[in-house]
Design an enzyme around this catalytic site. Sequence first.
Site, PDB file in Angstrom:
ATOM      1  N   ASP A  40       0.729  -1.286  -0.102  1.00 39.72           N
ATOM      2  CA  ASP A  40       0.086  -0.105   0.081  1.00 39.72           C
ATOM      3  C   ASP A  40       0.737   1.211   0.199  1.00 39.72           C
ATOM      4  OD1 ASP A  40       0.953   0.009   2.654  1.00 39.72           O
ATOM      5  OD2 ASP A  40      -1.082   0.068   3.391  1.00 39.72           O
ATOM      6  N   SER A  41       2.378   1.052   0.127  1.00 43.53           N
ATOM      7  CA  SER A  41       3.220   2.287   0.039  1.00 43.53           C
ATOM      8  C   SER A  41       2.892   2.762  -1.384  1.00 43.53           C
ATOM      9  CB  SER A  41       4.687   1.795  -0.273  1.00 43.53           C
ATOM     10  OG  SER A  41       4.762   0.565  -0.886  1.00 43.53           O
ATOM     11  N   ASP A  79      -1.080  -6.207   0.010  1.00 44.22           N
ATOM     12  CA  ASP A  79      -1.226  -5.484   1.284  1.00 44.22           C
ATOM     13  C   ASP A  79      -2.976  -5.276   1.215  1.00 44.22           C
ATOM     14  OD1 ASP A  79       0.778  -5.082   2.825  1.00 44.22           O
ATOM     15  OD2 ASP A  79       1.272  -3.267   2.200  1.00 44.22           O
ATOM     16  N   LYS A 109      -1.276  -9.392   3.001  1.00 41.29           N
ATOM     17  CA  LYS A 109      -0.413  -8.922   4.362  1.00 41.29           C
ATOM     18  C   LYS A 109      -1.229  -7.907   5.116  1.00 41.29           C
ATOM     19  CE  LYS A 109       3.265  -6.034   3.651  1.00 41.29           C
ATOM     20  NZ  LYS A 109       2.796  -4.851   4.656  1.00 41.29           N
ATOM     21  N   GLU A 111      -0.860  -5.612   8.639  1.00 37.37           N
ATOM     22  CA  GLU A 111       0.104  -5.025   9.897  1.00 37.37           C
ATOM     23  C   GLU A 111      -0.733  -5.504  11.230  1.00 37.37           C
ATOM     24  OE1 GLU A 111       0.719  -0.840   9.066  1.00 37.37           O
ATOM     25  OE2 GLU A 111       1.404  -1.153   7.101  1.00 37.37           O
ATOM     26  N   GLU A 178       9.506  -4.338  10.335  1.00 42.94           N
ATOM     27  CA  GLU A 178      10.164  -3.177   9.526  1.00 42.94           C
ATOM     28  C   GLU A 178      10.839  -2.205  10.781  1.00 42.94           C
ATOM     29  OE1 GLU A 178       7.528  -1.360   7.077  1.00 42.94           O
ATOM     30  OE2 GLU A 178       8.712   0.420   6.967  1.00 42.94           O
TER      31      GLU A 178
HETATM   32  O1  KIV Z   1       3.804  -1.179   1.649  1.00 41.90           O
HETATM   33  C1  KIV Z   1       4.687  -1.685   1.566  1.00 41.90           C
HETATM   34  O2  KIV Z   1       5.414  -1.483   0.604  1.00 41.90           O
HETATM   35  C2  KIV Z   1       5.252  -2.489   2.651  1.00 41.90           C
HETATM   36  C3  KIV Z   1       6.683  -3.114   2.711  1.00 41.90           C
HETATM   37  C4  KIV Z   1       7.064  -3.683   3.710  1.00 41.90           C
HETATM   38  C5  KIV Z   1       7.748  -2.267   2.054  1.00 41.90           C
HETATM   39  O3  KIV Z   1       4.453  -2.638   3.375  1.00 41.90           O
END
Ligand code: KIV
Length: 263
Positions: A40-41, A79, A109, A111, A178
């Site tokens: 999500d970056s 993400d 993924k 968090e 991270e």
């Molecule tokens: O959103 C992202 O790119 C990430 C990383 C681990 C780089 O969560």
Amino acid sequence: MTAPDIAARKGGEPIVCLTAYTAPMAQLLDGACDLLLVGDSLGMVLHGMPNTVGVTMEMMILHAQAVMRGSSTAMVVVDMPFGSYEASHETAYANACRLMKETGAQAVKVESGPTVPQTIAYLTQRGVPVMGHVGLRPQAVLMDGAFKAKGKAPDERERILEEARATAGAGAFAVVVEGVAESLAREITAAIAPPTIGIGASPACDGQILVSEDMIGLFDWSPKFVRRYADVRADIARAVQQYADDVRTRRFPGEAETYFGKS
Ligand code: KIV
């Protein structure tokens, strides 16, 4: 590559991961990487957002579809954006299924946070491979006030270690670690069964992930821990200046006969 392939790399050959948001980048990265993350970056890197909080399911789906078209061997993980998995296990499951069905990606993924291990267990028990993410959590930036390294104070260090254990215990096939010091990355890596994928967390993890655009030098700034392997920003600036000069001096091919030929 599948979730079990990645999980089996614990303690073995380091796992090579990068972010990808588009088909051409996925094509370029695929052969060299074990895992591509549609992070999500992308909200910050591609869409100029100040953080990842505003990223939507629709944005993740569109970019993940593009990445799937460009990749053939690497595992693709997507993400789950902020707000798509925190409210209830059922909502998390519905959104995870939507991401996988509409994109073809192999895993999601999430968090970490106090309620997240239960969500990971709910998803993995229902057939959704999940990657965890502990330490610095970009989606929590508005709570934290800034992107800051984590685990310096003993109680925070203990909490992160506990979160990593709970994430692994809930069935995550791998865990992103991270923004933590090497000693904590090493301790987490030794404490949990799934492989750890570090970002700004030293080589003490089972693999590494970076934001590709940081690694190739697209921006005039990148986090201190990132090694720049190219200077794409300078190359683009040079190319666009040369292009502008060519157009202004009418020094470029463009006849109909050359239209379909390869340059
Ligand atoms: O959103 C992202 O790119 C990430 C990383 C681990 C780089 O969560």
